[in-house]
Design a protein around this motif. Structure first.
Motif, mmCIF file in Angstrom:
data_model
loop_
_atom_site.group_PDB
_atom_site.id
_atom_site.type_symbol
_atom_site.label_atom_id
_atom_site.label_comp_id
_atom_site.label_asym_id
_atom_site.label_seq_id
_atom_site.Cartn_x
_atom_site.Cartn_y
_atom_site.Cartn_z
ATOM 1 N N ILE A 1 5.348 1.140 9.642
ATOM 2 C CA ILE A 1 6.391 1.375 10.490
ATOM 3 C C ILE A 1 5.494 0.237 11.741
ATOM 4 C CG2 ILE A 1 7.361 2.762 12.567
ATOM 5 C CD1 ILE A 1 7.413 4.934 10.021
ATOM 6 N N VAL A 2 4.245 0.754 12.101
ATOM 7 C CA VAL A 2 3.424 0.351 13.163
ATOM 8 C C VAL A 2 3.486 -1.353 12.864
ATOM 9 C CG1 VAL A 2 1.344 -0.085 14.316
ATOM 10 C CG2 VAL A 2 2.187 2.266 13.724
ATOM 11 N N LEU A 3 2.977 -2.008 11.992
ATOM 12 C CA LEU A 3 2.853 -3.407 11.847
ATOM 13 C C LEU A 3 4.013 -4.134 12.069
ATOM 14 C CD1 LEU A 3 0.116 -3.536 8.915
ATOM 15 C CD2 LEU A 3 -0.259 -3.823 11.484
ATOM 16 N N PRO A 4 5.451 -3.870 11.452
ATOM 17 C CA PRO A 4 6.415 -4.491 11.716
ATOM 18 C C PRO A 4 6.872 -4.491 13.115
ATOM 19 C CG PRO A 4 6.503 -3.310 9.836
ATOM 20 C CD PRO A 4 5.731 -2.871 10.600
ATOM 21 N N VAL A 5 6.685 -3.403 13.935
ATOM 22 C CA VAL A 5 7.223 -3.312 15.215
ATOM 23 C C VAL A 5 6.237 -3.857 16.181
ATOM 24 C CG1 VAL A 5 7.144 -1.531 17.159
ATOM 25 C CG2 VAL A 5 8.289 -1.031 14.893
ATOM 26 N N LEU A 6 5.156 -3.944 16.094
ATOM 27 C CA LEU A 6 3.929 -4.534 16.747
ATOM 28 C C LEU A 6 4.348 -6.251 16.740
ATOM 29 C CD1 LEU A 6 0.711 -2.794 16.636
ATOM 30 C CD2 LEU A 6 2.244 -2.919 18.334
ATOM 31 N N LEU B 1 -0.699 7.674 6.165
ATOM 32 C CA LEU B 1 -1.144 6.478 6.748
ATOM 33 C C LEU B 1 -0.511 5.052 6.337
ATOM 34 C CD1 LEU B 1 -4.985 6.831 6.765
ATOM 35 C CD2 LEU B 1 -3.455 6.770 8.435
ATOM 36 N N ALA B 2 -0.029 5.024 4.977
ATOM 37 C CA ALA B 2 0.837 3.729 4.415
ATOM 38 C C ALA B 2 2.146 3.893 5.167
ATOM 39 C CB ALA B 2 1.205 4.003 3.132
ATOM 40 N N LYS C 1 0.805 -1.148 -0.008
ATOM 41 C CA LYS C 1 -0.078 -0.235 -0.030
ATOM 42 C C LYS C 1 0.821 1.265 -0.111
ATOM 43 C CE LYS C 1 -4.243 -1.578 1.600
ATOM 44 N NZ LYS C 1 -5.661 -1.234 2.349
ATOM 45 N N LEU C 2 2.003 1.020 0.777
ATOM 46 C CA LEU C 2 2.938 2.243 0.597
ATOM 47 C C LEU C 2 3.254 2.681 -0.946
ATOM 48 C CD1 LEU C 2 4.750 4.477 1.849
ATOM 49 C CD2 LEU C 2 6.466 2.607 2.270
ATOM 50 N N ILE C 3 3.767 1.482 -1.495
ATOM 51 C CA ILE C 3 4.279 1.361 -2.999
ATOM 52 C C ILE C 3 3.051 2.090 -3.666
ATOM 53 C CG2 ILE C 3 4.788 0.190 -4.792
ATOM 54 C CD1 ILE C 3 6.180 -1.805 -3.009
#
Length: 1957
Positions: A609-614, A603-604, A571-573
């Motif tokens: 960042i959030v998902l890999p960290v969590l 948001l992307a 989604k970032l891409i």
């Protein structure tokens, strides 16, 4: 010059001309061939000169003077002085138009006309019948006037033609007379006024003669036409005409609009007729429910208004603005207002020219003009100015064109010019879509009204202070006078700054960027889904899961959940791409959209960042809970990561809910409420299109089911056979540590053998993304097949099936094609699936008669097309007799063939009871009919033949005895049936004599009658004596038998007068006798009637279609009206005699046609009554010969003939409707000839059907005298309903300078010449985009009706299919889901597939696409678009939404498909119907096919970049998006991926082999006893699953021709190298698709559609296929050879073959297929010629003006065009791709013996030194040739010898010193050849830099050497094989197997033996 000639009689004032006047009379071109209506009053006339040429006139003058010259030619014989005056008048007009003769050809014309006038002056004045010219004019004028008044109501065709002719002559004479009267002054004043009152007698018209002269025309007597004309002419309440400076009242509402808004006269006349016909057809349907239909039905007007303004009202709602359509409360006034608004829109549309491609631009114009119209009608006062609201642009006839259309057209024209013929980047110019989409923005209202020409919209250059050059005809003074009226709702725009600098607005909403990332961007949901699924499956395989349920194990499930991290990255891409790809459209982007893009990116990033960290934080730290119930989950586990994922998936959850409730989703998208727009803001861009496209829940369920099955199959296969098998080998590879490489490893510290893993996995990954296309093909086959079976497709496939089902055809015909007699009969169509069991009600006695009438008409059409012979016509015709009206039908002979003889044989050999015999005969219905008919026919013939009283009594007694015995069931007892054979023979002899009708055979007839009676009485009848007992019964004679027989038996036929022979000449009687003879004599052979394969196919399909589901047929009067529309450019119209006999392609066309269609040629000769071709010429039937050949080519005349069958079918159906309604069906054929009825039928059909051919070059051809123009005129003469539209380019002299004026013109044929009907001036040249859609666009204004069928130039139609058109049109009124249909798709039959194998393959491929493929696209997938096929458009829907195609240059190359995209995006509904088919021609040679494939691939690559595909991919739900992808660009991209997979695999293997990894891994695996890695390598063979894409073709053949036939054909196709053809075609597709996306270069590629199959030279094949196939083939071949050389020591040959056999096949196919499929490709004489031609082409120097087919250098430069215009990124990508060739060199140099196994990087560097030395040597030779070859030739030779010896010495020294081996030399060649080619590719990509360092010429020499070398390598095996004669014979057999099967003579065609003609 005009002062040199004056009319005679200068004494009379009324004869003098004023030569200084300037006048312009606008009128149509008149035409004349009919003879003059006046009688000759004198005898012994002098010689009349030849007619003056009235056809070839200067373009600047033709439209104004042609009618005078034509009339002069017409009346010259009878009235020479009047002819002189007409020519003089024409001369004067010409002189006043161009006094200085500056126009092209004007001086020559005026000189020749002046000479003719001088020649005729004295001779004509002496033959004048009155004393002055004006009296002479009056005399002749009154003759014609009296004739017109006397014969005004003529209905007979000839009388009508004479009347039209008289009107045209009188009209011209009126103009000449008016001019003379005006010049004569007061003396002629009274006469002048009298002339004025008469008006023009002839006004050219299209369909409705609305002038006063046409008031008695039949079409104007129709009540619906009268009602609409009355409504249109209702001018009550309109403002007075005096306000508009018009004398007299307004004639109708259109004239009011014309004077109020300044529309052109031709446009007004055209749209007046257009609207009248539309309303009349609607009125008929709506007035059925009303008691009176004299008044125009309000419902009709309301329905039309709703259709026309649906898009406009949606546009207003989109802006939340009130629309400008304001209606009064009074009902009558409301109807008038509605007609005014519709008329206003039509007039705007009719004059909008290229603006028609911009529907919302037209909405903007209409919005303001409708507001002005309402103001004018209501005398409203502006609240801003306090003055009455008046139109901003009123006045002159071209005011709207000059002030509104031209400025906007100027923007389009200037932007299109920046396109640079398709070479400029799409982002540098605004196309039609960009300009139209500006009107989707509220900013558009800033343009204001009147238009502010200083607005940014009109700026076309991206520079400061851009000023738009005012368009033609716009004056500054006019602009300043225009007052900026503001609308009450503030829609007129805002105040502007006078000195504001304008700026170029740039792209709107979308930028077409050349990048493969467009595919990911458009279908990001699909790619994300596939990537995440792949990741999940790899994780599952790593966990060794055996069942999908095991994935819910806590640890496994947590690992699988990591896919959402990947999703966040994707989604970032996507967010980055969205910003990057729309950057150049940022100027026009709404601020909310900019905010959305930024917010999405933020948001992307956050989620990334959030998902890999969590995930990292909570990995293996989850909390599990046991479920309350023992479910299959076992336990639920939660973590902070999972909570975050739940939040992350919220938007997806909402989408899922809306997917299952489509009505809610649609409402949210379509609604303009702010809350709804806020809800849809995040997911959908705020665009006018692409909203509310949801389907019904039923439709969604169907395509959901389809895709779930496809995806489950794909993932199951991928997991089981691709991913899981590689896991174990991957672990082994990672566990084995390889330290020693065979080369210098660049990354020695990379662990786990990453290179090997990439090499093994990469091909599988690539195949994974491609194979969904294969599974789609598999399920397409299954679903399409089931659908076809359920819809009765192929129920009647053979003649046997047709015969067995023929008796059901009348009832099926009655159900389908006959309008229901009563409303209750509509119920008969409800259960369509069971319709085939329906029986015709007994009460409908006419049903059978109608079927017979139609059947016979169809069969007669077959005969006129020469598909059947005269004998076959007799065998197939059903007799039309009074018996039909009692329900009894006499079946055609071909059904009854041999039935009577069989019945006789059965009876002769039968032993048993009568009942059993009767049952046996009755069991075969046709046999029973044959016996019954033979008996009745014999009775009927004898009744007429025998007139003697005694003989008649004998016959009556015999028949009574026969019928009595049948009734008593005692026939076998009372008759000797064994004698039937003899009786049959005698009857045959008798009937043959009767057919011959020779009076001299009277005695033989009597003798045969006596023999027959003796045979019956004595031999057959057991009690034959009783016949005479009955005769003498009243006498009661009682003598013994013998005596009685001798005494009483009279001698029959003793009197000659007892036999009536020969018969009187009676048609029906002769037909019956002939039919009786056929019944007696026709044998089994007739069961194969018709013999022609095309006739069989057409009959079978027509019969099958009667059992399909189609709507009930309405009466012709109540059907929807429609037009057929064909664009034509420079294609053949009709073959000329010269073309037929020319032999440019080695054989003449007529010779080719005779050989290819031998049966049809024989039938043609029979129809002509000739024995051979020479006889046809001798009897002056060349025109028939031309037509016969042209109807078998891909010509315009074939298309026109086919489409005009619609008119023939409608006339037949209207005749039947009328006959039934008036109760005259029984006398139908007589009634049909009634002139009144015929005129009514013609008029009715003209209301319903129009055919317009848009001949783009007709005007140019006509002015230049091109014979093609006359061919087109001949077509119009042959088909009077045909209309031709064309663009006239005319020079107009303004200020003594010629300026070009463009006009769109419609013409028809009148009395043998073309007659101009309408002329609409255009703002400029119409062709500024793609040619075909622009050609369609200019002419679409001349079409009529509610539906529009688009027909290409290479299509055909058939009468039996045309009969179903009114059924098809009813589909528009049927329920097809959520929306009514906007396009009806039809199937095609490819008629060019019966000759060569290539044509056969192509026809099957096309057939499968247009049948089973589109069947599935329409239902269940709901993604069928428009493919240039014979689709039928909802005309009103499309003309208000941008037309039937798009025309932007390059991006809309495949213009047709964009009509489907546009229709779908605008909430249209596209359906598909298989009960009606149209013929289509395709290319038949490989080169033609390849050009066509290249054009389609180019078009698909441009579609990939287009906004339409992007919006469809983003707007569809997920599963419909999958359908859209895999059925459009996905097919081409998957094809590209499949080839990329092969390259990835081979380069991966090359890496493993050359690096030594593969050898090391294998050895290590064997040492550890680990399973061989060959399993992993063998998995690459799944690439070949692509063969499954041929399944749909097999299924469709099976459905339509039987599965045994399908299997046989499939095997036969493989034997004829179909796989070679399709593999080669794959190469064409992927080359042009990939190259166009990267570099552009898409263009229309004319294929020529040549008729004759011809030999293509080697040079031509090399030019066409060098870069697309040969280079790639050589590369694959080199890869395979290198791979084979270095893998032998450790890999088995079987594994190698299994892995690479398909790649070998592909490479060889790509290299040699063009020569395999080249006729005479292995003929030695052709080979020699090709070699000479090849060498000449290679050596010829190129340059300016040298075509690429003449010189290698010119071709090579042209081949690089795509690189010159490509961007930096594309060039860098090209360079990156070219580096793959250096891998050979890097790997191979370390395997040379001379390297002594050294792994030093220096080895590689030394190889470049060697390569440099080679290049320097070549360069030295090249320089030496330039310096020494001319003057110092001997020095140059010594120099070359020195270089050669030096090179040889070096090689020897290296062999001795460094152990250089022969193998090393071979390996060096394999290493350095690809490197050289790679350097050439890099140099081409960096050409400017290479040219600067002066290396370009060297690269050119190097490239020539490579091309020459490749050519020699290709040529050598062909030349060797050409030595073997069997090869040439084999090639001819597989190329033309279909022709051999049809017993055609191909060898003479290939040999070009013209002597056989």
């Amino acid at each position: 010059m005009s002062h040199e000639i004056v009319p005679a009689d200068p004494i009379d004032d009324d004869d003098s001309y004023n030569h200084n006047r300037v006048y312009m009379q606008h009128g149509g071109e008149s035409s004349a061939t009919a003879s003059s209506l006046t009688r000759s009053l004198t005898s012994g006339r002098e010689h009349v000169p030849e007619p003056f040429d009235s056809e070839r006139l200067p373009p600047t003058l033709a439209s104004e003077i042609q009618r005078f010259l034509r009339v002069a030619n017409l009346i010259e014989t009878e009235e020479p002085r009047i002819a002189y005056l007409c020519r003089f008048h024409a001369f004067e007009i010409a002189h006043n138009m161009d006094r200085n003769s500056t126009g092209r050809g004007v001086r020559q014309f005026k000189t020749s006309l002046l000479q003719r006038l001088e020649q005729d002056e004295e001779t004509t004045i002496n033959r004048r019948k009155t004393k002055s010219d004006i009296r002479e004019l009056k005399r002749v004028y009154h003759i014609y006037k009296d004739y017109i008044l006397k014969n005004g109501g003529a209905l007979d065709l000839k009388d009508r033609e004479k009347l039209i002719n008289a009107r045209r002559i009188a009209s011209v004479l009126y103009e000449v007379l008016r001019t003379v009267a005006n010049a004569a002054g007061h003396q002629a004043l009274a006469d002048r006024d009298n002339i004025q009152r008469n008006s023009q007698f002839y006004v050219p018209y299209n369909i409705l003669p609305l002038d006063h002269g046409g008031i008695q025309h039949v079409i104007l007597q129709f009540t619906e036409i009268k009602a609409v004309i009355a409504a249109v002419r209702n001018t009550r309440g309109l403002p007075s005409a005096q306000y508009f400076q018009k004398s007299g009242d307004f004639v109708d509402l259109f004239e009011f609009l014309q004077y109020r808004f300044g529309f052109q006269e031709g446009n007004v006349a055209n749209q007046r007729e257009h609207l009248i016909l539309l309303l009349a057809n609607l009125h008929v349907r709506h007035s059925q429910k009303q008691s009176s239909n004299k008044m125009l039905a309000d419902k009709a007007v309301d329905e039309l208004m709703k259709k026309f303004f649906k898009n406009y009202t949606n546009w207003c709602k989109f802006f939340r603005r009130k629309n400008s359509i304001r209606l009064p409360c009074v009902k009558q006034d409301a109807q008038q207002y509605k007609i005014l608004y519709i008329g206003l829109y039509l007039l705007i549309w009719g004059e909008a020219a290229n603006l028609r491609f911009m529907p919302e631009c037209l909405c903007y114009i209409f919005h303001h003009m409708a507001y002005e119209l309402h103001g004018v009608l209501t005398d409203a006062v502006s609240t801003k100015t306090g003055e009455k609201i008046m139109p901003a642009y009123g006045g002159g006839s071209e005011s709207f064109l000059n002030n509104v259309v031209t400025p906007i057209y100027g923007v389009i024209y200037e932007e299109a010019a920046k396109n640079k013929s398709g070479t400029a980047d799409h982002s540098t110019w605004r196309n039609y879509d960009d300009l139209n989409e500006y009107f989707w923005s509220p900013d558009c209202f800033e343009i204001g009204w009147p238009l502010r020409l200083d607005h940014d919209f009109f700026c076309v250059r991206p520079v400061v202070n851009c000023k738009f050059k005012k368009a033609r005809g716009l004056l500054d003074a006019e602009k300043e006078k225009c007052k900026g009226e503001e609308m009450e709702d503030e829609e007129q725009g805002t105040a502007t700054e006078d000195n504001r600098e304008t700026k170029w607005l740039g792209k709107t909403n979308f930028v077409e960027i050349r990048s493969f990332w467009q595919i990911f961007r458009s279908f990001d949901r699909m790619w994300s889904f596939f990537i995440l699924s792949l990741q999940a499956m790899i994780i599952m395989a790593c966990h060794d899961l055996e069942s999908p349920l095991q994935m819910f194990d806590a640890e496994t499930f947590e690992d699988i959940m990591s896919i959402f991290i990947t999703s966040a990255f994707l989604k970032l891409i996507q967010a980055i791409f969205d910003i990057a790809f729309t950057w150049k459209a940022r100027k026009m982007m709404d601020s909310s959209q900019k905010k959305k893009h930024v917010l999405k990116l933020v948001l992307a990033v956050i989620w990334t960042i959030v998902l890999p960290v969590l995930y990292a934080h909570s990995r293996r730290k989850y909390t599990c809970y046991s479920t309350q119930y023992k479910s299959w989950l076992g336990e639920l586990c939660f973590s902070s990561y999972m909570v975050a994922v739940t939040i992350y998936l919220m938007t997806n959850a909402v989408d899922l809910v809306l997917f299952f409730v489509p009505a809610v989703g649609k409402y949210i998208e379509v609604s303009n409420f702010r809350i709804c727009t806020m809800l849809s803001w995040w997911t959908q861009p705020r665009l006018f299109v692409g909203r509310g496209m949801q389907e019904t829940q039923v439709s969604q369920f169907k395509y959901l089911l389809f895709w779930i099955l496809v995806l489950l199959s794909k993932f199951a296969f991928s997991y089981s056979f691709e991913i899981k098998p590689l896991i174990a080998p991957t672990r082994m590879i990672m566990s084995i540590g390889v330290q020693n490489y065979d080369w210098h490893e660049l990354f020695p510290k990379v662990k786990s053998n990453a290179g090997a893993i990439v090499a093994v996995w990469a091909p599988i990954i690539v195949v994974y993304f491609m194979e969904a296309q294969i599974w789609y093909s598999v399920f397409c086959t299954i679903f399409g097949g089931l659908y076809g079976i359920l819809h009765h497709l192929g129920e009647i496939r053979t003649l046997g099936m047709l015969r067995s089902r023929f008796h059901t055809l009348p009832s099926a015909f009655n159900v389908c094609l006959i309008p229901p007699a009563h409303k209750n009969d509509q119920k008969r169509k409800r259960k369509s699936f069971f319709r085939r069991f329906f029986k015709v009600p007994e009460g409908e006695k006419d049903a059978v008669a109608k079927f017979v009438l139609v059947w016979n008409r169809v069969v007669n059409t077959f005969r006129s097309e020469d598909l059947i012979s005269n004998r076959e016509l007799d065998l197939m015709t059903i007799p039309m007799s009074s018996e039909l009206f009692t329900g009894i039908i006499r079946w055609p002979i071909f059904l009854l063939a041999n039935k009577f003889s069989t019945a006789v044989s059965i009876a002769r050999d039968f032993v048993g009871k009568d009942e059993i015999l009767f049952r046996k005969i009755r069991k075969d219905k046709y046999m029973y009919c044959a016996v019954n008919e033979c008996y009745e026919s014999l009775k009927y013939i004898l009744d007429i033949l025998v007139v003697g009283e005694l003989e008649k009594r004998v016959i009556n007694n015999i028949t009574n005895e026969i019928e009595g015995s049948i009734a008593r069931s005692s026939l076998l007892e009372e008759f000797k049936i064994t004698e039937l054979i003899a009786l049959q023979a005698k009857c045959i002899e008798l009937v043959e004599l009767l057919v011959e009708g020779n009076e001299n055979q009277h005695d033989n007839v009597v003798k045969l009658l006596q023999d027959i009676f003796e045979l019956v009485i004595n031999d057959m009848m057991i009690n034959g004596f009783r016949v005479f007992d009955w005769l003498n019964a009243p006498q009661q004679v009682k003598l013994d038998f013998g005596f009685r027989f001798e005494e009483i038996e009279p001698e029959l036929f003793a009197d000659k007068s007892s036999v009536n022979f020969p018969f009187p000449d009676s048609g029906p009687l002769n037909e019956q006798i002939k039919r009786f003879l056929l019944l007696l004599t026709v044998k089994d052979k007739a069961m194969d009637i018709p013999a022609n394969l095309e006739a069989r196919r057409r009959i079978s399909f027509f019969a099958t279609s009667l059992f399909m589901d189609m709507p009930s047929a309405p009466e012709v009067r109540n059907m929807l009206s429609f037009s057929v529309f064909t664009p034509h450019y420079l294609e053949d119209v009709n073959f000329s005699m010269k073309e037929l006999h020319s032999s440019k392609e080695e054989v003449s066309i007529i010779f080719y046609m005779k050989k290819i269609y031998p049966d049809e040629w024989k039938n043609f000769l029979e129809r002509m009554g000739c024995e051979n071709l020479d006889a046809v010429k001798d009897e002056e039937k060349e025109e028939e010969l031309r037509n016969w050949a042209s109807f078998r080519g891909q010509t315009l005349s074939r298309s026109v003939r086919g489409m005009m069958y619609y008119k023939e079918a409608l006339k037949l159906q209207a005749s039947l409707d009328m006959a039934v309604n008036e109760g005259i069906l029984e006398g139908f054929e007589t009634a049909e000839k009634n002139s009144l009825m015929s005129a009514q039928i013609d008029a009715l059909v003209d209301m319903k059907f129009t055919y317009v051919v848009s001949c783009q070059m007709f005007g140019t051809q006509k002015s230049s005298g091109d014979p093609h123009a006359q061919d087109i005129v001949d077509l119009m003469i042959r088909y009077p309903s045909l209309r031709v539209a064309y663009v006239e380019e005319k020079e107009v002299i303004e200020a003594d300078k010629p300026q070009k004026v463009y006009s769109s013109i419609l013409v028809k044929a009148v009395n043998g010449l073309d007659q101009e009907i309408y002329r609409i001036k255009l703002p400029g040249p119409p062709n500024i985009g793609e040619g075909k859609p622009e050609n369609q666009n200019h002419a679409i204004v001349f079409t009529r009706g509610e539906a529009l069928q688009t027909i290409d130039m290479n299509q055909d139609n058939y009468l039996e299919e045309a009969l179903k058109m009114r059924n098809l049109l009813q589909e528009f009124l049927r329920n097809h889901g959520r929306r009514p249909p906007s396009i009806l798709g039809l199937r095609e039959h490819i008629f060019t597939g019966s000759i060569s194998s290539l044509a056969w393959f192509m026809s099957y491929q096309e057939t499968s696409f247009v049948t089973i493929g589109q069947r599935l696209l329409a239902n269940p997938l709901r993604v069928r678009f428009h493919y240039g096929h014979p689709d039928v458009f909802d005309r009103v829907f499309h003309i208000t939404r941008g037309g039937i195609s798009k025309a932007s240059k390059t991006i809309n190359l495949s213009e047709d498909v964009f009509a489907g995209f546009n229709s779908t995006l605008r909430r249209g509904n596209i359906t598909y119907h298989e009960y009606l088919q149209v013929g289509k021609g395709r290319d038949v040679g490989l080169n033609q096919i390849s050009k066509f494939e290249a054009k389609v691939a180019n078009g698909n690559s441009e579609q990939t970049l287009s906004r339409d595909i992007y919006r469809l991919g983003r707007s569809f739900d997920f599963f419909r998006m999958l359908s859209c992808y895999f059925t459009t660009i996905g097919f081409y991209f998957s094809s590209l991926i499949s080839v990329i997979a092969i390259y990835v695999f081979l380069y991966g293997q090359l890496y493993l082999v050359l690096s030594g990894l593969q050898n090391a891994l294998m050895l290590e695996a064997k040492m550890r006893n680990i399973q061989s890695l060959e399993t992993a390598l063998a998995s690459q063979s799944f690439i070949q699953l692509g063969l499954l894409t041929g399944l749909p073709m097999v299924m469709e053949i099976g459905l339509e021709r039987g599965f045994l036939t399908a299997l046989k054909d499939f095997v036969l196709m493989q034997l004829q190298l179909a796989s070679v053809f399709f593999t080669f075609s794959l190469g064409t597709k992927i080359h042009y698709y990939g190259r166009t996306i990267l570099h552009g270069g898409a263009k229309y590629r004319p294929t020529g559609r040549k008729v004759v199959v011809f030999h293509a030279s080697f040079t031509e094949n090399y030019r066409l296929y060098s870069r697309s196939h040969f280079v790639k083939g050589f590369e694959l071949l080199l890869l395979l050879i290198v791979y084979d050389l270095f893998r032998r020591s450790y890999q088995s040959s079987m594994v190698y073959v299994l892995i690479t056999y398909s790649i070998w096949f592909m490479s060889i196919t790509w290299l040699f297929a063009p020569f395999l499929f080249n006729p005479s490709g292995f003929s030695w004489s052709k080979i020699v010629d090709d070699w000479k031609d090849w060498n000449k082409w290679i050596k010829q120097q190129g340059g300016i003006g040298i075509q690429q087919d003449k010189s290698w250098q010119s071709w090579w430069n042209d081949e690089q065009d795509h690189l010159r215009r490509s961007g930096l990124a594309a060039r860098l990508f090209e360079i990156l791709l070219s580096t793959r060739f250096f891998m050979y060199q890097y790997g191979l140099v370390y395997h040379l013996d001379i390297s002594h196994k050294s792994k030093n990087f220096l080895v590689y560097l030394l190889s470049w030194v060697v390569l440099l030395a080679v290049f320097l040597s070549v360069k030295a030779v090249n320089i030496g040739r330039q310096v020494f070859s001319a003057k110092y030739h001997l020095v140059f030779r010594f120099f070359k010898a020195f270089l050669f010896l030096g090179s040889l010495t070096v090689i020897i020294l290296l062999s001795v010193i460094c152990q250089l081996s022969f193998k090393d030399i071979i390996v060096c060649c394999l290493a350095f050849l690809p490197t050289g080619w790679g350097l050439i590719l890099v140099a081409q990509a960096m050409r400017p830099t290479v040219e600067k360092v002066r290396l370009w010429e060297f690269m050119q020499v190097l490239a020539k050497a490579y091309d020459y070398g490749m050519g020699v390598v290709l040529f050598a095996p062909i030349a060797i094989l050409a030595w073997l004669p069997i090869i040439s014979a084999f090639q001819t057999r597989f190329l033309f197997n279909e022709a051999f099967n049809r017993h055609l003579h191909i060898q003479p065609i290939l040999a070009g033996k013209k002597k056989n003609r």
